[in-house]
Design an enzyme around this catalytic site. Sequence first.
Site, PDB file in Angstrom:
ATOM      1  N   ASP A  34       0.843  -1.200   0.000  1.00  0.00           N
ATOM      2  CA  ASP A  34       0.000   0.000   0.000  1.00  0.00           C
ATOM      3  C   ASP A  34       0.876   1.248   0.000  1.00  0.00           C
ATOM      4  OD1 ASP A  34      -2.016  -1.742   0.155  1.00  0.00           O
ATOM      5  OD2 ASP A  34      -2.769  -1.128   2.135  1.00  0.00           O
ATOM      6  N   LYS A 115     -26.569 -14.890  -7.302  1.00  0.00           N
ATOM      7  CA  LYS A 115     -27.414 -13.689  -7.405  1.00  0.00           C
ATOM      8  C   LYS A 115     -26.946 -12.716  -6.330  1.00  0.00           C
ATOM      9  CE  LYS A 115     -32.169 -12.204  -7.941  1.00  0.00           C
ATOM     10  NZ  LYS A 115     -32.176 -11.082  -7.026  1.00  0.00           N
ATOM     11  N   ARG A 136     -30.998   1.284 -11.973  1.00  0.00           N
ATOM     12  CA  ARG A 136     -32.104   0.601 -12.633  1.00  0.00           C
ATOM     13  C   ARG A 136     -33.340   1.501 -12.701  1.00  0.00           C
ATOM     14  NH1 ARG A 136     -36.524  -2.517 -11.305  1.00  0.00           N
ATOM     15  NH2 ARG A 136     -36.963  -4.173 -12.786  1.00  0.00           N
ATOM     16  N   LYS A 288     -29.336 -19.190 -16.350  1.00  0.00           N
ATOM     17  CA  LYS A 288     -29.579 -18.541 -17.644  1.00  0.00           C
ATOM     18  C   LYS A 288     -29.297 -19.520 -18.774  1.00  0.00           C
ATOM     19  CE  LYS A 288     -27.842 -14.170 -15.802  1.00  0.00           C
ATOM     20  NZ  LYS A 288     -26.776 -13.168 -15.765  1.00  0.00           N
TER      21      LYS A 288
HETATM   22  S1  IVH Z   1     -29.231 -11.190 -14.794  1.00  0.00           S
HETATM   23  C1  IVH Z   1     -33.501  -9.697 -16.617  1.00  0.00           C
HETATM   24  N1  IVH Z   1     -27.542 -12.068 -13.036  1.00  0.00           N
HETATM   25  O1  IVH Z   1     -31.217  -9.394  -9.768  1.00  0.00           O
HETATM   26  C2  IVH Z   1     -32.537  -9.401 -15.560  1.00  0.00           C
HETATM   27  N2  IVH Z   1     -29.150 -10.450 -12.331  1.00  0.00           N
HETATM   28  O2  IVH Z   1     -34.361  -9.520 -10.386  1.00  0.00           O
HETATM   29  C3  IVH Z   1     -31.264 -10.093 -15.877  1.00  0.00           C
HETATM   30  N3  IVH Z   1     -28.898  -9.754  -9.984  1.00  0.00           N
HETATM   31  O3  IVH Z   1     -32.001  -6.351 -11.157  1.00  0.00           O
HETATM   32  C4  IVH Z   1     -30.381  -9.931 -14.770  1.00  0.00           C
HETATM   33  N4  IVH Z   1     -27.171 -11.042  -9.524  1.00  0.00           N
HETATM   34  O4  IVH Z   1     -29.618  -6.527 -10.387  1.00  0.00           O
HETATM   35  C5  IVH Z   1     -28.579 -11.244 -13.256  1.00  0.00           C
HETATM   36  N5  IVH Z   1     -25.931 -12.909 -11.614  1.00  0.00           N
HETATM   37  C6  IVH Z   1     -26.963 -12.102 -11.820  1.00  0.00           C
HETATM   38  C7  IVH Z   1     -27.503 -11.275 -10.812  1.00  0.00           C
HETATM   39  C8  IVH Z   1     -28.604 -10.452 -11.104  1.00  0.00           C
HETATM   40  C9  IVH Z   1     -28.023 -10.137  -9.057  1.00  0.00           C
HETATM   41  C10 IVH Z   1     -29.978  -8.766  -9.788  1.00  0.00           C
HETATM   42  C11 IVH Z   1     -30.055  -7.741 -10.886  1.00  0.00           C
HETATM   43  C12 IVH Z   1     -31.504  -7.637 -11.274  1.00  0.00           C
HETATM   44  C13 IVH Z   1     -32.186  -8.532 -10.298  1.00  0.00           C
HETATM   45  C14 IVH Z   1     -33.212  -9.335 -11.073  1.00  0.00           C
END
Ligand code: IVH
Length: 668
Positions: A34, A115, A136, A288
């Site tokens: 640092d 998530k 958002r 996904k």
């Molecule tokens: S994909 C269509 N991947 O969860 C939305 N979202 O309810 C596609 N989130 O507002 C988002 N981790 O901020 C995605 N690995 C992840 C995520 C993630 C957190 C949040 C995101 C979104 C909310 C969806």
Amino acid sequence: MVSEEAKIKILALREELEEHNYKYYVLSKPTISDYDFDMKMKELEKLEKKFPEFDDPNSPSKRVGSDLTKEFMQVVHERPMLSLSNAYSKEELLDFDTRIKKLIEGDFTYVCELKFDGASISLTYKDGILERATTRGDGQQGDDVTANVRTIKSIPLKLRGDGYPRSFEIRGEILFPFDAFDELNREREQLGEPVFANPRNTASGTLKMQDPAIVASRKLDAYLFSIHGDNLPFDGHFENLQEAKGWGFKISDEIQQFQSIEEVLQYIEKWDKERFNLPVATDGVVIKVNSINLQNNLGATAKSPRWAIAYKFKAESASTILQEVIYQVGRTGAITPVANLKPVLLAGTTVKRASLHNADIIQNLGLHIGDTVYVEKGGEIIPKITGVDKDKRDVLARPVVFISKCPECNTQLVREEGEAAHYCPNEEGCPPQIKGKIEHFISRKALDIDGLGQETVDLLFEEGLISDVTGLYTLKKEQIAVLERLGDKSAERILTGLEQSKSAPFEKVLFALGIRFVGETVAKTLVTKLVNIENIKKASFEELTEINDIGGRIAQSVVDYFSSEKNLQLVDFLKGKGLQMEISKEKLENRTEKLKGLNIIISGTFQQFSREEIKGLIEQNGGKNVSSISKKTSYLVAGEKIGPSKLEKANKLGIPIISEDDLMNMLK
Ligand code: IVH
């Protein structure tokens, strides 16, 4: 150094420092200390100041945050930011898999990701440079929070390599890591400010702050998880994310690809347990379909895409018995009720205690001693009681009644209007509060007394050698050296540290006094404006609130502090011992009244000085810095890249617009 040489050096330092930022904040693998990093940063800052012609807003030195934002500009998302549909069980995931298989012909793969539980963000990049960061919002449009996001060190301002599309959007989550969050709360507790409830809300609150300098101090982090644009390198979402890692983005290492829903279920099972070891909050797993082509074919409903689903972790819950409620007294006198529970296994650890936060929570739960209660571990680390099984309550059970007297000193507790917490008002006689004051006095940001820490203070207090900070300055070597764990050497170190505290600048001494709401910045402001302790002592509420950045709450606290005889005696004692009670000669000599009575606003970036330096000069010369333009504004000092709305408003109100040079001429 000639200009050409300086340019080469500046560019090299910027590149080197960005590389170290990347290694530290994105890869978590620093290769430099640092200290060495700070030295290089200082060198860069010095050169940039000397050669302003090479200014670059994307320089790593500019991540400290500048320019106050009054209102965030609204930005319409190029693609709406949808939400995810949720699943809470294995069955719902199997249904999802069946739906997908009906819609897709042939093979495909799933991608599983954590998530993250923070605040969503959309970043746009043009030619490798961060262009804009937007929250958002309502999904259709959000707030432009670029100035704040630029201070987050794991978000690249300039991309690495050259494989990225000319223009693209990347989305992710801004998070407040648990460690940084706990540290912030500890600091707030010391200052007597209310602590924040959880990292998620604090992360989104921080993103919307008007002062990027505060955002910069908060150590936010960011994980990115989806890329959008026309010329992405691959059809696979997974492959694109791996590629984006190389461009400098922080992409989770825990993303995995799977061929079957069974493997997806195993991934979920693993993270359901292991999530507790992560440095940031997560609340589920996102599944996904990998191919972007297939994603487009599957499409979305109005709310959420068909190609993804979020499995939400169940908050782990267990039931146990409430044995008793005890009350802890914090350094500021705040009372925290804590539930002692019959030990129970929850999410891999044995839980014996749960925080009850305040009297309202106890009342809302209707707790009785001996109750069977449900405890949960949610996003927060400390488990909480979420409910009571009233059917199991013993008919003779006593309700929990919040204490009315301090458990440490027996003083009647007070609860101020609008506050959730009860306080013990006996600041001067309540042991944890006394110890807390001494610990604050010696702490690193205050007088930083070498050799003294919390444990030693506790020991000296328990042994009856000190009962307030004055006691520190009458300690004798023989008294300290005989104590357990200490010896001649430690005693000498402590005494030398105390001696050195006498040359600490006045603002440190003022901060060390621990006046409620007087943090480091406020202490500095008071010292610059009022010069010495005598002026501060006699300043009225009105005089104090006249000072820029001193509001009613701070002013009242200062007035209250100096109206206590005991506090006045303490200050006199410290003065008598030789601690600094006035501004240093050097700072004083540079003070003038040349800008007295003037309200000045600065905007943009400047050639000779940084924004902070210009603000300091204005204060030092008797002027007042204001953050928004009104009829009362005397001058607008316009730098480069000044916001057009500010110029327009100044013109409309007929406020004189002057340059940095004009301001310097006024000070001559
Ligand atoms: S994909 C269509 N991947 O969860 C939305 N979202 O309810 C596609 N989130 O507002 C988002 N981790 O901020 C995605 N690995 C992840 C995520 C993630 C957190 C949040 C995101 C979104 C909310 C969806």
